[in-house]
Write a protein that holds these residues in place. Structure first.
Motif, PDB file in Angstrom:
ATOM      1  N   TYR A   1      83.968 -29.622 -55.192  1.00  0.00           N
ATOM      2  CA  TYR A   1      82.749 -29.865 -54.653  1.00  0.00           C
ATOM      3  C   TYR A   1      81.895 -30.361 -55.551  1.00  0.00           C
ATOM      4  CZ  TYR A   1      78.615 -27.740 -52.480  1.00  0.00           C
ATOM      5  OH  TYR A   1      77.259 -27.460 -51.658  1.00  0.00           O
TER       6      TYR A   1
ATOM      7  N   TRP B   1      88.897 -30.787 -51.618  1.00  0.00           N
ATOM      8  CA  TRP B   1      88.584 -31.591 -52.818  1.00  0.00           C
ATOM      9  C   TRP B   1      87.482 -30.817 -53.641  1.00  0.00           C
ATOM     10  CZ3 TRP B   1      88.404 -33.034 -47.585  1.00  0.00           C
ATOM     11  CH2 TRP B   1      89.424 -34.187 -47.109  1.00  0.00           C
TER      12      TRP B   1
ATOM     13  N   PHE C   1      76.126 -33.336 -51.313  1.00  0.00           N
ATOM     14  CA  PHE C   1      77.108 -32.749 -52.105  1.00  0.00           C
ATOM     15  C   PHE C   1      78.648 -33.244 -51.254  1.00  0.00           C
ATOM     16  CE2 PHE C   1      73.861 -29.668 -53.164  1.00  0.00           C
ATOM     17  CZ  PHE C   1      74.061 -29.621 -54.355  1.00  0.00           C
ATOM     18  N   VAL C   2      79.489 -33.945 -52.154  1.00  0.00           N
ATOM     19  CA  VAL C   2      80.554 -34.497 -51.355  1.00  0.00           C
ATOM     20  C   VAL C   2      81.844 -34.119 -51.868  1.00  0.00           C
ATOM     21  CG1 VAL C   2      79.096 -36.423 -50.852  1.00  0.00           C
ATOM     22  CG2 VAL C   2      80.242 -36.332 -52.975  1.00  0.00           C
ATOM     23  N   ALA C   3      82.873 -34.653 -51.489  1.00  0.00           N
ATOM     24  CA  ALA C   3      84.205 -34.563 -51.732  1.00  0.00           C
ATOM     25  C   ALA C   3      84.624 -35.381 -52.881  1.00  0.00           C
ATOM     26  CB  ALA C   3      85.388 -34.826 -50.607  1.00  0.00           C
TER      27      ALA C   3
ATOM     28  N   TYR D   1      95.097 -28.762 -53.814  1.00  0.00           N
ATOM     29  CA  TYR D   1      94.576 -29.917 -52.798  1.00  0.00           C
ATOM     30  C   TYR D   1      95.183 -29.872 -51.621  1.00  0.00           C
ATOM     31  CZ  TYR D   1      94.840 -35.010 -51.601  1.00  0.00           C
ATOM     32  OH  TYR D   1      94.944 -36.126 -51.024  1.00  0.00           O
TER      33      TYR D   1
ATOM     34  N   SER E   1      88.082 -28.234 -38.359  1.00  0.00           N
ATOM     35  CA  SER E   1      86.633 -27.901 -38.918  1.00  0.00           C
ATOM     36  C   SER E   1      86.649 -28.179 -40.307  1.00  0.00           C
ATOM     37  CB  SER E   1      86.465 -26.423 -38.560  1.00  0.00           C
ATOM     38  OG  SER E   1      84.979 -26.178 -38.814  1.00  0.00           O
ATOM     39  N   VAL E   2      85.513 -27.886 -40.999  1.00  0.00           N
ATOM     40  CA  VAL E   2      85.140 -27.946 -42.404  1.00  0.00           C
ATOM     41  C   VAL E   2      84.698 -27.032 -42.949  1.00  0.00           C
ATOM     42  CG1 VAL E   2      84.767 -30.611 -42.051  1.00  0.00           C
ATOM     43  CG2 VAL E   2      82.722 -29.114 -41.818  1.00  0.00           C
ATOM     44  N   ALA E   3      84.719 -26.722 -44.288  1.00  0.00           N
ATOM     45  CA  ALA E   3      84.090 -25.604 -44.956  1.00  0.00           C
ATOM     46  C   ALA E   3      83.914 -25.813 -46.507  1.00  0.00           C
ATOM     47  CB  ALA E   3      85.033 -24.503 -44.586  1.00  0.00           C
ATOM     48  N   HIS E   4      82.997 -25.043 -46.840  1.00  0.00           N
ATOM     49  CA  HIS E   4      82.817 -25.126 -48.096  1.00  0.00           C
ATOM     50  C   HIS E   4      83.221 -23.569 -48.693  1.00  0.00           C
ATOM     51  CE1 HIS E   4      81.081 -24.932 -52.210  1.00  0.00           C
ATOM     52  NE2 HIS E   4      79.945 -24.349 -51.962  1.00  0.00           N
ATOM     53  N   GLU E   5      84.056 -23.848 -49.600  1.00  0.00           N
ATOM     54  CA  GLU E   5      84.821 -22.650 -50.356  1.00  0.00           C
ATOM     55  C   GLU E   5      83.827 -22.538 -51.470  1.00  0.00           C
ATOM     56  OE1 GLU E   5      86.489 -20.608 -48.907  1.00  0.00           O
ATOM     57  OE2 GLU E   5      86.984 -19.091 -50.583  1.00  0.00           O
ATOM     58  N   ALA E   6      82.972 -21.457 -51.828  1.00  0.00           N
ATOM     59  CA  ALA E   6      82.272 -21.381 -52.933  1.00  0.00           C
ATOM     60  C   ALA E   6      83.004 -20.387 -53.792  1.00  0.00           C
ATOM     61  CB  ALA E   6      80.827 -20.746 -52.649  1.00  0.00           C
TER      62      ALA E   6
ATOM     63  N   ILE F   1      76.693 -29.030 -42.660  1.00  0.00           N
ATOM     64  CA  ILE F   1      78.155 -29.519 -43.285  1.00  0.00           C
ATOM     65  C   ILE F   1      78.618 -30.460 -42.028  1.00  0.00           C
ATOM     66  CG2 ILE F   1      79.170 -27.149 -42.154  1.00  0.00           C
ATOM     67  CD1 ILE F   1      81.070 -27.154 -44.745  1.00  0.00           C
TER      68      ILE F   1
ATOM     69  N   PHE G   1      81.548 -20.661 -46.597  1.00  0.00           N
ATOM     70  CA  PHE G   1      80.659 -21.416 -45.747  1.00  0.00           C
ATOM     71  C   PHE G   1      81.402 -22.336 -44.678  1.00  0.00           C
ATOM     72  CE2 PHE G   1      78.722 -19.904 -49.638  1.00  0.00           C
ATOM     73  CZ  PHE G   1      77.638 -19.048 -48.987  1.00  0.00           C
ATOM     74  N   VAL G   2      80.901 -22.042 -43.562  1.00  0.00           N
ATOM     75  CA  VAL G   2      81.528 -22.840 -42.378  1.00  0.00           C
ATOM     76  C   VAL G   2      80.784 -23.721 -41.448  1.00  0.00           C
ATOM     77  CG1 VAL G   2      83.527 -21.262 -42.592  1.00  0.00           C
ATOM     78  CG2 VAL G   2      81.615 -20.717 -41.003  1.00  0.00           C
TER      79      VAL G   2
ATOM     80  N   SER H   1      85.732 -38.419 -44.603  1.00  0.00           N
ATOM     81  CA  SER H   1      85.523 -37.533 -45.735  1.00  0.00           C
ATOM     82  C   SER H   1      84.597 -36.368 -44.952  1.00  0.00           C
ATOM     83  CB  SER H   1      84.741 -37.896 -46.606  1.00  0.00           C
ATOM     84  OG  SER H   1      84.718 -36.923 -47.915  1.00  0.00           O
ATOM     85  N   VAL H   2      84.298 -35.321 -45.948  1.00  0.00           N
ATOM     86  CA  VAL H   2      83.585 -34.249 -45.565  1.00  0.00           C
ATOM     87  C   VAL H   2      82.294 -34.152 -46.464  1.00  0.00           C
ATOM     88  CG1 VAL H   2      85.228 -32.834 -44.627  1.00  0.00           C
ATOM     89  CG2 VAL H   2      84.952 -32.752 -47.014  1.00  0.00           C
ATOM     90  N   ALA H   3      81.249 -33.348 -46.190  1.00  0.00           N
ATOM     91  CA  ALA H   3      80.050 -33.281 -46.989  1.00  0.00           C
ATOM     92  C   ALA H   3      79.055 -31.952 -46.614  1.00  0.00           C
ATOM     93  CB  ALA H   3      79.343 -34.440 -46.948  1.00  0.00           C
ATOM     94  N   HIS H   4      78.525 -31.522 -47.511  1.00  0.00           N
ATOM     95  CA  HIS H   4      77.166 -30.740 -47.414  1.00  0.00           C
ATOM     96  C   HIS H   4      76.061 -31.252 -47.783  1.00  0.00           C
ATOM     97  CE1 HIS H   4      74.639 -27.363 -47.510  1.00  0.00           C
ATOM     98  NE2 HIS H   4      74.716 -27.188 -48.531  1.00  0.00           N
TER      99      HIS H   4
ATOM    100  N   GLN I   1      81.497 -16.025 -50.053  1.00  0.00           N
ATOM    101  CA  GLN I   1      82.002 -17.399 -50.679  1.00  0.00           C
ATOM    102  C   GLN I   1      82.557 -18.398 -49.472  1.00  0.00           C
ATOM    103  OE1 GLN I   1      85.667 -15.491 -52.584  1.00  0.00           O
ATOM    104  NE2 GLN I   1      86.900 -16.832 -51.829  1.00  0.00           N
TER     105      GLN I   1
ATOM    106  N   ILE J   1      85.215 -28.391 -51.330  1.00  0.00           N
ATOM    107  CA  ILE J   1      84.984 -28.567 -49.820  1.00  0.00           C
ATOM    108  C   ILE J   1      86.270 -29.006 -49.210  1.00  0.00           C
ATOM    109  CG2 ILE J   1      84.066 -30.845 -50.514  1.00  0.00           C
ATOM    110  CD1 ILE J   1      81.578 -30.473 -48.468  1.00  0.00           C
ATOM    111  N   ARG J   2      86.289 -28.775 -48.140  1.00  0.00           N
ATOM    112  CA  ARG J   2      87.647 -28.987 -47.309  1.00  0.00           C
ATOM    113  C   ARG J   2      87.675 -29.113 -45.681  1.00  0.00           C
ATOM    114  NH1 ARG J   2      89.887 -22.995 -47.976  1.00  0.00           N
ATOM    115  NH2 ARG J   2      89.983 -23.428 -50.098  1.00  0.00           N
ATOM    116  N   ALA J   3      88.661 -29.719 -45.570  1.00  0.00           N
ATOM    117  CA  ALA J   3      88.924 -30.299 -44.178  1.00  0.00           C
ATOM    118  C   ALA J   3      89.927 -29.357 -43.609  1.00  0.00           C
ATOM    119  CB  ALA J   3      88.970 -31.735 -43.836  1.00  0.00           C
TER     120      ALA J   3
END
Lengths: 177, 177
Positions: free
Chosen positions: B96, B94, B112-114, B121, B52-57, A63, A112-113, A52-55, A110, B63-65
């Motif tokens: 956020y 997923w 903060f998690v998936a 999706y 990589s991973v990212a948070h798309e606000a 991240i 964040f990486v 999984s992934v998390a912030h 928007q 939150i994405r992989a």
């Protein structure tokens, strides 16, 4: 030739000193001290399957991706608890940064990486119920981007905190399908 | 059993409708319409290696992989641009969400998690320079958690936006080591 022999002798003497200093823990005179930390980076971890992934906000502000080796992923997917011996869970953390190049295109901040590697870049939990019996069957490890193991002060914090999630065998991260 | 057959029939009918609605574009009456969308979920994508991973606000708040098949990962790691034919990049998003169980242990809201799967999706970019010539050599796809392809209105937005990052062959995500 003499120089080489000298180097080897110094190395042997150093090793002997290290071994001597690893002597029995107090009150365990007849028993070897139980290891609770993992000292080597598990090979190939960057190719493992994603859990999984998390912030992580707050002080760390990273991240992260959580990966598992085949044994760990199989246990996760089958809901097997406790995790069997041989399971290894990897946690890679990157500094949490806005992507200026993406945001320029999106027209607003928007995206964040994953940025550069923080000092707590890599962490591992290695399951070996016997070897790591003193810490719930898990060996804990941390490495920076140069492969240097984390300070023992950091490592000593792993088990007390992970212990709080006993109902999932000390593993915080749930599998994200 | 009857229920299963009904589900399959609905699926076939839906698919037929989708194919029918993908008829020739205006002005290309004598030519097959060039496909720009991918209609099937690439098998095994969940086992692919992490990019990589990212948070798309913003509106999406996910939150994405980002994962890649072997061809894509090889190109990423070797810095090969453009990506070769056969490269596929997968994006799993997923919702956020704060982890209440983690935050209870940490003592403050920092994890903060998936969460569950949003309608967007799964997304894929499939490289085939000839087949997807009309959209920079990439076929685009989106599926919800039931495997239903995304609405064409959504898919039509992929290429115009990805086109902005032409210097990296239309791929936003950088490889996180």
């Amino acid at each position: 030739m003499m120089k080489r022999i000298a180097v080897v002798l110094v190395a042997v003497a150093t090793l002997a000193g290290v071994v001597a200093s690893m002597g029995p823990a107090s009150g365990q005179a007849n028993q070897e001290a139980a290891p609770i930390f993992v000292t080597n980076i598990p090979p190939g971890y960057r190719d493992w399957i994603l859990v999984s992934v998390a912030h992580e906000a707050g002080d760390l502000n990273d991240i992260r991706a959580i990966l598992g080796n085949d044994v760990a992923i199989k246990a996760y997917r089958e809901g097997q608890l406790p995790f069997p011996d041989g399971a290894i869970i990897a946690r890679i953390a990157w500094n949490y940064v806005p992507s200026e190049e993406n945001n320029k295109i999106f027209g607003r901040p928007q995206s964040f990486v994953a940025g550069s590697a923080p000092p707590w870049y890599l962490q591992f939990m290695v399951k070996d119920a016997k070897k790591y019996a003193a810490t719930g069957g898990w060996g804990f490890a941390q490495f920076d981007k140069d492969g240097q193991p984390g300070p023992e002060a950091d490592l000593n914090k792993c088990f007390p905190c992970h212990q709080a999630i006993k109902e999932r065998d000390l593993v915080f991260t749930r599998y994200a399908p």
